[in-house]
Design a protein around this motif. Structure first.
Motif, short mmCIF file in Angstrom:
data_model
loop_
_atom_site.label_atom_id
_atom_site.label_comp_id
_atom_site.label_asym_id
_atom_site.label_seq_id
_atom_site.Cartn_x
_atom_site.Cartn_y
_atom_site.Cartn_z
N PHE A 177 9.34 -22.19 15.33
CA PHE A 177 10.68 -22.06 14.76
C PHE A 177 11.42 -20.86 15.35
CE2 PHE A 177 7.91 -23.86 11.36
CZ PHE A 177 8.41 -25.15 11.40
N PRO A 178 12.76 -20.91 15.35
CA PRO A 178 13.53 -19.80 15.93
C PRO A 178 13.68 -18.60 15.01
CG PRO A 178 15.02 -21.51 15.14
CD PRO A 178 13.63 -22.05 14.95
N VAL A 179 13.18 -18.70 13.77
CA VAL A 179 13.27 -17.59 12.82
C VAL A 179 11.86 -17.11 12.49
CG1 VAL A 179 15.43 -18.42 11.84
CG2 VAL A 179 13.26 -19.10 10.78
N ASP A 180 11.76 -15.81 12.15
CA ASP A 180 10.45 -15.28 11.80
C ASP A 180 10.63 -13.90 11.17
OD1 ASP A 180 7.71 -15.16 11.54
OD2 ASP A 180 7.29 -15.06 13.69
N VAL A 181 9.58 -13.45 10.48
CA VAL A 181 9.45 -12.05 10.12
C VAL A 181 8.53 -11.49 11.18
CG1 VAL A 181 8.75 -10.36 8.38
CG2 VAL A 181 9.71 -12.58 7.68
N ASN A 182 9.11 -10.77 12.13
CA ASN A 182 8.46 -10.56 13.42
C ASN A 182 7.53 -9.35 13.42
OD1 ASN A 182 8.17 -10.37 16.42
ND2 ASN A 182 9.62 -12.06 16.26
N ALA A 183 6.26 -9.61 13.31
CA ALA A 183 5.26 -8.55 13.22
C ALA A 183 4.82 -8.11 14.61
CB ALA A 183 4.07 -9.02 12.40
N THR A 184 5.73 -7.53 15.38
CA THR A 184 5.38 -7.04 16.70
C THR A 184 4.79 -5.64 16.59
OG1 THR A 184 7.59 -6.13 16.99
CG2 THR A 184 7.21 -8.36 17.79
N ASP A 185 4.02 -5.26 17.60
CA ASP A 185 3.44 -3.92 17.66
C ASP A 185 2.71 -3.54 16.36
OD1 ASP A 185 4.52 -3.60 20.23
OD2 ASP A 185 6.43 -2.94 19.40
N ASN A 186 1.97 -4.50 15.82
CA ASN A 186 1.16 -4.30 14.62
C ASN A 186 1.97 -3.94 13.38
OD1 ASN A 186 -1.34 -4.71 16.02
ND2 ASN A 186 -1.15 -2.64 16.86
N CYS A 187 3.26 -4.30 13.36
CA CYS A 187 4.09 -4.05 12.18
C CYS A 187 3.68 -5.00 11.06
CB CYS A 187 5.56 -4.27 12.53
SG CYS A 187 6.65 -4.32 11.10
N THR A 188 3.43 -4.43 9.88
CA THR A 188 3.15 -5.27 8.71
C THR A 188 4.08 -4.93 7.55
OG1 THR A 188 1.45 -3.71 7.98
CG2 THR A 188 0.72 -5.60 9.31
N LYS A 189 4.80 -3.80 7.62
CA LYS A 189 5.72 -3.39 6.56
C LYS A 189 7.12 -3.22 7.14
CE LYS A 189 4.69 -2.57 2.89
NZ LYS A 189 4.58 -3.46 1.71
N ASN A 190 8.11 -3.76 6.41
CA ASN A 190 9.52 -3.62 6.79
C ASN A 190 9.77 -4.06 8.23
OD1 ASN A 190 9.70 -2.48 4.23
ND2 ASN A 190 9.62 -0.38 5.01
N CYS A 191 9.28 -5.24 8.53
CA CYS A 191 9.37 -5.77 9.90
C CYS A 191 10.77 -6.31 10.20
CB CYS A 191 8.36 -6.90 10.08
SG CYS A 191 6.65 -6.39 9.88
N PRO A 192 11.11 -6.42 11.49
CA PRO A 192 12.41 -7.02 11.85
C PRO A 192 12.43 -8.50 11.51
CG PRO A 192 11.08 -6.67 13.81
CD PRO A 192 10.35 -6.01 12.68
N ILE A 193 13.58 -8.95 11.00
CA ILE A 193 13.79 -10.37 10.71
C ILE A 193 14.45 -11.00 11.93
CG2 ILE A 193 14.88 -12.03 9.17
CD1 ILE A 193 12.75 -10.22 7.83
N GLN A 194 13.82 -12.01 12.49
CA GLN A 194 14.32 -12.65 13.70
C GLN A 194 15.11 -13.90 13.36
OE1 GLN A 194 11.29 -13.70 16.53
NE2 GLN A 194 12.75 -14.47 18.04
#
Length: 354
Positions: free
Chosen positions: A6-23
């Motif tokens: 899907f084109p949307v995600d809660v993007n857990a890049t670079d081991n982010c698990t809190k307050n992640c960017p919303i894609q």
């Protein structure tokens, strides 16, 4: 799930698990993504703007509502000088090569917005923190959903205006009887509450009664309500000399703080008002006197109840719902509840997965 489709995600890049960017496609909201060039910040609570400094160093455009921008600048005046900012109200759109970006009223705190992105092929929506109804609705194929109250126990009903009026009466009664008050209230709602107390009633609390708040919260108040600030009393900075002079004399005053942890022991006997901060359920009143008789809790409904979340989803009509587990432990539960509520007709996921 490695092959995310899907084109949307809660993007857990670079081991982010809190307050992640919303894609939302190639638009990133409320967080930093190493491949991002267009960002949006939905409102000025710290769990949503904590990545600003990272974003400002990389993104080409950062879109915010004018009130959110005013609050950000109040907290860091240097931010005003950065050329990436695009201030956009809720009637405008931002056309870009990755889609047309709109900000919609989220009815959470002053300036709070949802983010809608329309491409040639599909539409995407991030709710941000929201309170339904009394917010704008725009349908979307994909919805990323705040899960702050994604629990069946958040089912209380509250008339916000009536509760705000009763809170004002409570404050006025106490200061008229020479009692100092501490009000614990989240940022944003704090500024809204001060404005309501100062300007929202036919009766008034005398300007001889000092109001006290943290320096940062005073700066935000004066920035987001610049047109009205001449009608406000001058606030005293909390924890400064003038405040402690009043405290030592046991003077009547109203102290606005954002956390219970900020309340020093010297104020332990002050009448205490707490706004939100606990679960209101259907069987409980929106105004609750504390068991020790030294204060009161008020539900001002800054987040949607579970039934209102269902109504919001029903009006948005998404094909896919993603719940944000980086800002709420209820995300997984909410995803399951939505799937059950809509008989499996909406695909639901909690992201990022733990």
């Amino acid at each position: 799930m490695t092959n995310w489709e899907f084109p949307v995600d809660v993007n857990a890049t670079d081991n982010c698990t809190k307050n992640c960017p919303i894609q939302l496609g190639q638009v990133f909201c409320d967080g930093f993504h190493k491949n991002g060039s267009i960002g949006v910040f939905t409102h000025f609570h710290q769990d949503h703007i904590g990545a600003i400094k990272n974003c400002i160093g990389q993104y080409d455009k950062l879109i915010v509502h004018p009130i959110t921008f005013a609050a950000i600048v109040a907290m860091d005046k240097g931010m005003k000088l950065r050329e990436q900012w695009v201030t956009q109200d809720r009637t405008a759109t931002f056309p870009s090569k990755v889609g047309t970006i709109s900000l919609l009223d989220a009815n959470h705190i002053p300036g709070s917005c949802q983010v809608h992105v329309q491409t040639d092929d599909y539409s995407m929506l991030y709710s941000g923190d929201f309170n339904f109804p009394e917010m704008q609705i725009k349908q979307a194929d994909y919805l990323v959903l705040d899960a702050s109250h994604g629990n069946i126990h958040y089912d209380a009903k509250s008339d916000r205006k009536s509760v705000m009026n009763r809170l004002f009466e409570d404050v006025k009664e106490k200061v008229d009887n020479n009692r100092p008050i501490v009000i614990i209230v989240p940022a944003g709602t704090l500024q809204e509450l001060i404005k309501n107390i100062e300007l929202g009633h036919s009766e008034h609390i005398s300007h001889d009664i000092p109001f006290v708040a943290d320096k940062k919260q005073i700066a935000i108040l004066n920035s987001i309500y610049e047109a009205e600030k001449s009608e406000f009393r001058d606030l005293i900075e909390f924890d400064e000399r003038d405040f402690w002079k009043l405290q030592r004399k046991n003077s009547r005053m109203v102290i606005f703080l954002t956390s219970l942890n900020e309340v020093p022991e010297e104020l332990s006997n002050y009448y205490r008002i707490i706004v939100g901060r606990y679960r209101f359920t259907e069987t409980e009143p929106a105004i609750r006197v504390m068991s020790n008789g030294k204060g009161c809790r008020y539900n001002l409904e800054s987040h949607a109840t579970i039934e209102n979340i269902y109504s919001y989803v029903e009006e948005v009509k998404p094909k896919v719902v993603i719940t944000d587990s980086s800002r709420s432990d209820y995300a997984s539960t909410l995803a399951k509840l939505i799937k059950q509520k809509f008989d499996g007709k909406i695909k639901t996921f909690s992201r990022p997965r733990n």
